[in-house]
Motif scaffolding. Structure first.
Motif, short mmCIF file in Angstrom:
data_model
loop_
_atom_site.label_atom_id
_atom_site.label_comp_id
_atom_site.label_asym_id
_atom_site.label_seq_id
_atom_site.Cartn_x
_atom_site.Cartn_y
_atom_site.Cartn_z
N PHE A 33 6.82 14.55 -0.16
CA PHE A 33 8.09 13.80 0.64
C PHE A 33 7.76 13.02 1.77
N TRP A 34 6.56 13.11 1.89
CA TRP A 34 5.79 12.54 2.62
C TRP A 34 4.48 11.54 2.64
N LYS A 35 4.50 11.36 0.94
CA LYS A 35 2.98 10.41 0.61
C LYS A 35 3.41 8.73 1.77
N GLY A 36 2.42 8.66 2.12
CA GLY A 36 2.16 7.46 2.39
C GLY A 36 2.30 7.18 3.20
N ILE A 37 2.97 7.72 4.17
CA ILE A 37 3.66 8.06 5.73
C ILE A 37 2.42 7.27 6.45
N GLY A 38 1.27 7.49 6.15
CA GLY A 38 -0.20 7.28 7.45
C GLY A 38 0.40 5.33 7.03
N PRO A 39 0.37 4.50 5.90
CA PRO A 39 0.12 3.77 6.08
C PRO A 39 1.90 2.85 6.44
N THR A 40 2.30 3.13 6.59
CA THR A 40 4.25 3.38 7.06
C THR A 40 4.36 2.86 8.57
N LEU A 41 3.18 4.41 9.53
CA LEU A 41 3.67 4.54 10.24
C LEU A 41 2.59 3.38 11.25
N LEU A 42 1.84 2.96 10.44
CA LEU A 42 0.97 1.87 11.19
C LEU A 42 1.53 0.61 10.59
N LEU A 98 -6.59 4.37 2.23
CA LEU A 98 -7.69 2.98 2.00
C LEU A 98 -7.91 2.47 1.14
N SER A 99 -7.88 3.92 0.21
CA SER A 99 -8.61 3.42 -1.43
C SER A 99 -7.62 3.07 -1.75
N ALA A 100 -6.41 3.12 -1.34
CA ALA A 100 -5.43 2.00 -2.44
C ALA A 100 -5.63 0.64 -1.72
N ALA A 101 -5.40 0.23 -0.89
CA ALA A 101 -6.39 -0.85 0.11
C ALA A 101 -7.16 -1.68 -0.80
N THR A 102 -7.81 -0.77 -0.82
CA THR A 102 -9.53 -1.36 -1.49
C THR A 102 -9.73 -1.60 -1.70
N SER A 103 -8.66 -1.14 -3.17
CA SER A 103 -9.08 -1.42 -4.74
C SER A 103 -7.40 -2.12 -5.61
N ILE A 104 -6.75 -2.37 -4.13
CA ILE A 104 -6.39 -4.13 -4.36
C ILE A 104 -6.69 -5.37 -4.13
N TYR A 105 -7.61 -4.95 -3.35
CA TYR A 105 -7.96 -6.24 -2.77
C TYR A 105 -8.96 -6.77 -3.77
N LYS A 106 -9.78 -5.31 -4.18
CA LYS A 106 -11.41 -5.45 -5.38
C LYS A 106 -10.53 -5.77 -6.68
N VAL A 129 0.23 -0.85 0.00
CA VAL A 129 -0.19 0.19 -0.29
C VAL A 129 1.22 0.85 0.56
N LYS A 130 2.26 1.18 0.69
CA LYS A 130 2.79 2.89 0.83
C LYS A 130 3.19 2.60 -0.89
N VAL A 131 3.79 1.54 -1.22
CA VAL A 131 5.08 1.65 -2.68
C VAL A 131 3.54 2.22 -3.67
N ARG A 132 2.73 1.72 -3.40
CA ARG A 132 1.32 2.35 -4.34
C ARG A 132 1.25 3.65 -4.45
N LEU A 133 1.04 4.01 -3.14
CA LEU A 133 0.68 5.81 -3.15
C LEU A 133 2.03 6.61 -3.06
N GLN A 134 2.74 5.77 -3.32
CA GLN A 134 4.22 6.83 -2.56
C GLN A 134 5.11 7.02 -5.14
N THR A 135 3.96 6.08 -5.29
CA THR A 135 4.34 6.00 -7.45
C THR A 135 3.05 5.74 -7.79
N SER A 136 2.22 6.07 -7.75
CA SER A 136 1.17 6.61 -8.00
C SER A 136 0.06 7.69 -7.87
#
Length: 316
Positions: free
Chosen positions: A286-295, A57-65, A43-50
């Motif tokens: 420089f902080w995109k994806g920090i949320g799931p990374t800290l989780l 949550l949007s990334a995780a939901t999209s990956i799962y779906k 999820v972190k990598v997808r948020l960083q690079t897309s």
């Protein structure tokens, strides 16, 4: 890592046998780290690079779906084999550097003065940082290509018809071919990885040592008496500190390691990637994806410390 970051097994000899135990315990912790952290990492990598996802949550939901639950473990084989080796090197290098610094201080103790005793007295926090940074630098030769392959596998299109790589070894072969050789292809992003690893693991070990030493002093107990649940808690908090201290380097690394080759290459260098990111997105980029990374950091780092600690206690 574990209470092992000075495990008061540390009072025992620091020869080859102890180094082997450090390496083995680190490998066990590395395997736990990958299994716990891989879903968060993709999820972190997808948020960083897309730009396709508005939130974690949007990334995780999209990956799962769109890709199914197993997609959260895309590219796991490479880190499972490699991260165990990486964490093993981290612990082996950290403890070796720590023992070297302790012995140096003991040898430098003035005659007739207060003598520094390894296992009884502690290093300064600057010295713990240096030992941790040394561990990160030592680890880079493995972590850079392993993370490059993992990121390529995590971000490739879904579906057999669209896949760029059939697996880790096919990815290694193609990256080496497209990049003009193993070093420029497979080791892309190594300069920023080196900076990230030194800063990240310097802060990681420093934070853990500070928390452990403070607990031991506060409760007037030996470090080895600190219970495992506290070791895990302090490990988790150290994981949070690690990412807060090094995350911008990680973002640049991910961008460089998902960049195209030759005519499709967007970033000429680490400096160019920093510049383009800042111009396009400002500091927020420089902080995109920090949320799931800290989780992810809390359970992953806590699990790593707990497994290393239990392993060290068992084999000692």
């Amino acid at each position: 890592m574990a209470e092992s970051a000075s495990l008061d097994v540390e009072a025992q000899s620091g020869g080859a046998a102890q180094t082997a135990k450090d390496l083995f315990s680190g490998a066990a912790g590395g395997i736990a780290q990958v299994l716990i952290g891989q879903p968060f990492d993709i999820v972190k990598v997808r948020l960083q690079t897309s730009e396709a996802y508005s939130s974690a949550l949007s990334a995780a939901t999209s990956i799962y779906k769109n890709e199914g639950p197993l997609a959260f473990y895309k590219g796991t084989l490479t880190p499972l084999l490699g991260i165990g080796a990486c964490v093993s090197i981290q612990f082996g290098a950290f403890h070796s550097a720590r023992r070297f610094l302790e012995q140096r201080k003991a040898d430098a103790s003035p005659p007739g003065g207060k003598k520094f005793i390894p296992g009884v007295h502690t290093l300064s926090y600057g010295e713990y940082y240096l030992a941790g940074a040394f561990a990160g630098i030592s680890n880079t030769i493995l972590s850079s290509p392993i993370e490059h392959v993992r990121i390529r596998l995590q971000t490739q299109p879904h579906g057999a018809a669209n896949r760029l790589y059939t697996g880790p070894w096919d990815c290694v072969r193609k990256l080496s071919s497209q990049g003009g050789g193993v070093l420029p292809g497979l080791y892309r992003g190594t300069s920023v990885t080196l900076l990230r690893e030194a800063q990240a693991y310097g802060v990681w070990f420093l934070s853990f040592e500070w928390l452990m030493n403070a607990d031991a002093a506060r409760n007037k107990i030996a470090r080895k008496e600190i219970p495992s649940y506290k070791v895990a808690l302090y490990g988790g908090l150290a994981g949070e500190a690690l990412w807060l201290a090094s995350y911008p380097f990680d973002v640049v690394k991910s961008k460089m390691q998902t960049d195209g080759f030759q005519q499709q290459q967007r970033y000429k260098s680490m400096r160019d990637c920093f510049g383009q990111t800042f111009r396009a997105e400002g500091m927020r980029g420089f902080w995109k994806g920090i949320g799931p990374t800290l989780l992810r950091a809390m359970p992953v780092s806590a699990g790593t410390f707990a497994v290393v600690e239990m392993t060290m206690r068992a084999i000692n």
